[in-house]
Scaffold this active site. Structure first.
Site, PDB file in Angstrom:
ATOM      1  N   ASP A  95     121.867  31.508 -10.495  1.00  0.00           N
ATOM      2  CA  ASP A  95     121.691  32.469 -11.584  1.00  0.00           C
ATOM      3  C   ASP A  95     123.068  32.954 -12.047  1.00  0.00           C
ATOM      4  O   ASP A  95     123.906  33.347 -11.212  1.00  0.00           O
ATOM      5  CB  ASP A  95     120.861  33.643 -11.027  1.00  0.00           C
ATOM      6  CG  ASP A  95     120.396  34.606 -12.102  1.00  0.00           C
ATOM      7  OD1 ASP A  95     120.317  34.202 -13.270  1.00  0.00           O
ATOM      8  OD2 ASP A  95     120.091  35.774 -11.755  1.00  0.00           O
ATOM      9  N   HIS A  96     123.321  32.925 -13.335  1.00  0.00           N
ATOM     10  CA  HIS A  96     124.577  33.427 -13.905  1.00  0.00           C
ATOM     11  C   HIS A  96     125.830  32.823 -13.284  1.00  0.00           C
ATOM     12  O   HIS A  96     126.776  33.559 -12.938  1.00  0.00           O
ATOM     13  CB  HIS A  96     124.658  34.959 -13.796  1.00  0.00           C
ATOM     14  CG  HIS A  96     123.725  35.660 -14.719  1.00  0.00           C
ATOM     15  ND1 HIS A  96     123.894  35.681 -16.073  1.00  0.00           N
ATOM     16  CD2 HIS A  96     122.580  36.335 -14.466  1.00  0.00           C
ATOM     17  CE1 HIS A  96     122.894  36.345 -16.630  1.00  0.00           C
ATOM     18  NE2 HIS A  96     122.075  36.745 -15.681  1.00  0.00           N
ATOM     19  N   ASP A 117     126.786  30.549 -17.415  1.00  0.00           N
ATOM     20  CA  ASP A 117     126.706  31.638 -18.388  1.00  0.00           C
ATOM     21  C   ASP A 117     128.061  31.817 -19.052  1.00  0.00           C
ATOM     22  O   ASP A 117     128.934  32.532 -18.562  1.00  0.00           O
ATOM     23  CB  ASP A 117     126.268  32.924 -17.676  1.00  0.00           C
ATOM     24  CG  ASP A 117     126.146  34.088 -18.649  1.00  0.00           C
ATOM     25  OD1 ASP A 117     126.430  33.893 -19.846  1.00  0.00           O
ATOM     26  OD2 ASP A 117     125.780  35.195 -18.210  1.00  0.00           O
ATOM     27  N   GLU A 147     123.567  29.823 -22.000  1.00  0.00           N
ATOM     28  CA  GLU A 147     123.176  31.109 -22.618  1.00  0.00           C
ATOM     29  C   GLU A 147     123.948  31.344 -23.914  1.00  0.00           C
ATOM     30  O   GLU A 147     125.149  31.123 -23.998  1.00  0.00           O
ATOM     31  CB  GLU A 147     123.419  32.273 -21.649  1.00  0.00           C
ATOM     32  CG  GLU A 147     123.064  33.622 -22.295  1.00  0.00           C
ATOM     33  CD  GLU A 147     122.945  34.793 -21.332  1.00  0.00           C
ATOM     34  OE1 GLU A 147     122.569  34.576 -20.164  1.00  0.00           O
ATOM     35  OE2 GLU A 147     123.225  35.927 -21.755  1.00  0.00           O
ATOM     36  N   GLY A 192     118.394  44.998 -14.683  1.00  0.00           N
ATOM     37  CA  GLY A 192     118.435  46.335 -14.092  1.00  0.00           C
ATOM     38  C   GLY A 192     117.161  47.137 -14.319  1.00  0.00           C
ATOM     39  O   GLY A 192     116.223  46.674 -14.975  1.00  0.00           O
ATOM     40  N   HIS A 234     115.995  36.412 -19.575  1.00  0.00           N
ATOM     41  CA  HIS A 234     116.575  37.179 -18.458  1.00  0.00           C
ATOM     42  C   HIS A 234     116.152  38.641 -18.585  1.00  0.00           C
ATOM     43  O   HIS A 234     115.625  39.054 -19.614  1.00  0.00           O
ATOM     44  CB  HIS A 234     118.106  37.113 -18.529  1.00  0.00           C
ATOM     45  CG  HIS A 234     118.656  35.829 -18.001  1.00  0.00           C
ATOM     46  ND1 HIS A 234     119.423  35.765 -16.868  1.00  0.00           N
ATOM     47  CD2 HIS A 234     118.522  34.554 -18.447  1.00  0.00           C
ATOM     48  CE1 HIS A 234     119.755  34.505 -16.633  1.00  0.00           C
ATOM     49  NE2 HIS A 234     119.221  33.743 -17.584  1.00  0.00           N
ATOM     50  N   GLY A 235     116.410  39.414 -17.547  1.00  0.00           N
ATOM     51  CA  GLY A 235     116.192  40.868 -17.635  1.00  0.00           C
ATOM     52  C   GLY A 235     114.763  41.229 -17.968  1.00  0.00           C
ATOM     53  O   GLY A 235     114.509  42.155 -18.736  1.00  0.00           O
ATOM     54  N   ILE A 278     112.990  37.574 -12.833  1.00  0.00           N
ATOM     55  CA  ILE A 278     112.521  38.848 -12.284  1.00  0.00           C
ATOM     56  C   ILE A 278     113.283  39.155 -10.995  1.00  0.00           C
ATOM     57  O   ILE A 278     113.181  38.408 -10.018  1.00  0.00           O
ATOM     58  CB  ILE A 278     111.005  38.790 -11.988  1.00  0.00           C
ATOM     59  CG1 ILE A 278     110.247  38.506 -13.289  1.00  0.00           C
ATOM     60  CG2 ILE A 278     110.527  40.091 -11.343  1.00  0.00           C
ATOM     61  CD1 ILE A 278     108.815  38.074 -13.097  1.00  0.00           C
ATOM     62  N   SER A 280     114.612  42.996 -10.582  1.00  0.00           N
ATOM     63  CA  SER A 280     114.486  44.447 -10.373  1.00  0.00           C
ATOM     64  C   SER A 280     113.109  44.878  -9.882  1.00  0.00           C
ATOM     65  O   SER A 280     113.010  45.765  -9.025  1.00  0.00           O
ATOM     66  CB  SER A 280     114.817  45.200 -11.666  1.00  0.00           C
ATOM     67  OG  SER A 280     116.160  44.991 -11.991  1.00  0.00           O
TER      68      SER A 280
HETATM   69  P1  13P Z   1     115.611  42.143 -14.081  1.00  0.00           P
HETATM   70  O1  13P Z   1     116.718  43.030 -13.610  1.00  0.00           O
HETATM   71  O2  13P Z   1     114.962  42.679 -15.315  1.00  0.00           O
HETATM   72  O3  13P Z   1     114.628  41.850 -13.010  1.00  0.00           O
HETATM   73  O4  13P Z   1     116.275  40.750 -14.519  1.00  0.00           O
HETATM   74  C1  13P Z   1     116.850  39.918 -13.552  1.00  0.00           C
HETATM   75  C2  13P Z   1     117.580  38.779 -14.163  1.00  0.00           C
HETATM   76  O5  13P Z   1     117.584  38.548 -15.350  1.00  0.00           O
HETATM   77  C3  13P Z   1     118.293  37.895 -13.237  1.00  0.00           C
HETATM   78  O6  13P Z   1     119.034  36.917 -13.921  1.00  0.00           O
HETATM   79  O1  G3H Z   2     121.103  39.393 -13.329  1.00  0.00           O
HETATM   80  C1  G3H Z   2     121.429  39.670 -12.187  1.00  0.00           C
HETATM   81  C2  G3H Z   2     120.484  39.505 -11.059  1.00  0.00           C
HETATM   82  O2  G3H Z   2     119.546  40.541 -11.025  1.00  0.00           O
HETATM   83  C3  G3H Z   2     121.223  39.343  -9.766  1.00  0.00           C
HETATM   84  O3  G3H Z   2     121.866  40.505  -9.442  1.00  0.00           O
HETATM   85  O4  G3H Z   2     124.277  39.921  -9.064  1.00  0.00           O
HETATM   86  O5  G3H Z   2     123.229  41.961  -8.015  1.00  0.00           O
HETATM   87  O6  G3H Z   2     122.650  39.675  -7.197  1.00  0.00           O
HETATM   88  P1  G3H Z   2     123.095  40.520  -8.363  1.00  0.00           P
END
Ligand code: 13P
Ligand code: G3H
Length: 332
Positions: A95-96, A117, A147, A192, A234-235, A278, A280
């Site tokens: 991720d990212h 990203d 992205e 977040g 995302h998010g 997902i 948060s």
């Molecule tokens: P949330 O913080 O909305 O769960 O999103 C997480 C996310 O996009 C991880 O890449």
């Molecule tokens: O988008 C970020 C994800 O929620 C991962 O978060 O970098 O704190 O592990 P993190």
């Protein structure tokens, strides 16, 4: 650490998952994890709801869990699924990812999918680094997510600043020149638990914050320009109010938490959005449960007595998301 290919671990890339999700008008859940209990909850929740899934790891999570251990945890999850005689398959995703070197390192250690990203870079630089990752990934049959647009939902001017949303006129060029397999876009979500400032929201009759709606007009224009191409959101936590209330009731203090309304997530899942991230909501469920157990049984010091219930609560969240929000339940 020696090289290993994801197929040796029994993992799959995202190609077939996304093709099925596009056809079936649902989305694949991508759950972030950092530790054993989260992994157990995600795997068991997806076995129980018969959902394909993506297990995703940020660079911070990779450091936290240890890259070597992570490979073995993924292998363990595959074995656990097999021993349950379940048809569920999953991808292990970065991720990212922020550099081609990190993406290559993950590919060499068994990841079946990576995100690069480059959205914070100028457009041409985003294309250059994304293309570099695609070249290495595709040699290894690994999927790549790129992205376009910046997820900056909690910045003051998010609603006004059009430039942070994905610009639909860039998507065809970006997809063609990079060769990515999926594209994360920005239509108003952000990571977040406090996705918007109160000043960006309205309030309902009970005084609860109502966030600005997602920009489905941008999503539709993107779908029109690259029909059938897998889009990533995302998010996308809804920031489940029940857990925020529990956290605050049992000694926590999360103010102005606000997420993406479930109805809007359902609508997105029926569109070209094939992957929904997902993190948060899982974090909130785990923290709320741990706080409750420790508050109610202050003499408890066996981690299994609070991590166990937290794992159970997270599993419920996973099943509920797969069944009621993303529509991925029963699609394994
Ligand atoms: P949330 O913080 O909305 O769960 O999103 C997480 C996310 O996009 C991880 O890449
Ligand atoms: O988008 C970020 C994800 O929620 C991962 O978060 O970098 O704190 O592990 P993190």
């Amino acid at each position: 650490m020696g090289k290993i290919h994801y197929k040796e671990l029994g993992l799959v890339n995202t190609r077939e998952m996304f093709a099925n999700a596009m056809k079936g008008q649902y989305a694949i859940p991508a759950y972030n994890f950092n530790n054993l209990e989260q992994l157990q909850a995600i795997v068991l929740g997806c076995i129980e709801s018969k959902s394909p899934f993506i297990l995703q790891v940020s660079s911070g999570a990779r450091k936290y869990a240890n890259p070597i251990l992570l490979r073995h945890l993924a292998l363990g999850a595959v074995e656990m699924i097999k021993s349950a005689n379940s048809p569920v398959r999953f991808a292990l995703h970065l991720d990212h990812g922020d550099t081609p070197a990190l993406a290559a390192n993950c590919i060499d250690s068994g990841f079946s999918s990576v995100m690069i990203d480059g959205s914070h870079h100028p457009y041409e630089e985003n294309i250059r680094i994304t293309r570099e990752v695609v070249e290495y990934a595709h040699k290894n049959d690994v999927s790549v997510e790129g992205e376009l647009g910046v997820l900056a939902g909690i910045e003051d001017d998010v609603v006004a600043a059009k430039s942070i949303y994905t610009q639909p006129e860039q998507v065809e060029d970006f997809v063609k020149r990079t060769g990515v397999d999926s594209l994360a876009i920005s239509i108003g979500t952000s990571p977040g638990a406090c996705k918007f400032k109160p000043s960006q929201c309205t309030r309902d009759e009970r005084g609860v914050l109502v966030p600005p709606p997602l920009r489905f007009d941008i999503l539709e224009e993107i779908e029109r320009r690259i029909p059938g191409f897998p889009i990533v959101l995302h998010g996308a936590s809804s920031v489940i109010p029940q857990y925020v209330e529990m956290i605050n009731k049992f000694g926590g203090n999360i103010e102005d938490a606000v997420g993406i309304p479930v109805e809007q997530l359902r609508r997105a899942a029926r569109s070209a959005v094939c992957k929904v991230n997902i993190d948060s909501d899982g974090r909130l469920a785990v923290t709320a449960t741990i706080r409750k157990v420790l508050f109610e049984t202050p003499a408890e010091f066996d981690p299994r007595k609070y991590l166990g219930p937290a794992r159970e609560e997270l599993k419920k969240v996973v099943i509920q998301k797969n069944m009621d929000v993303l529509g991925s339940a029963g699609k394994a």
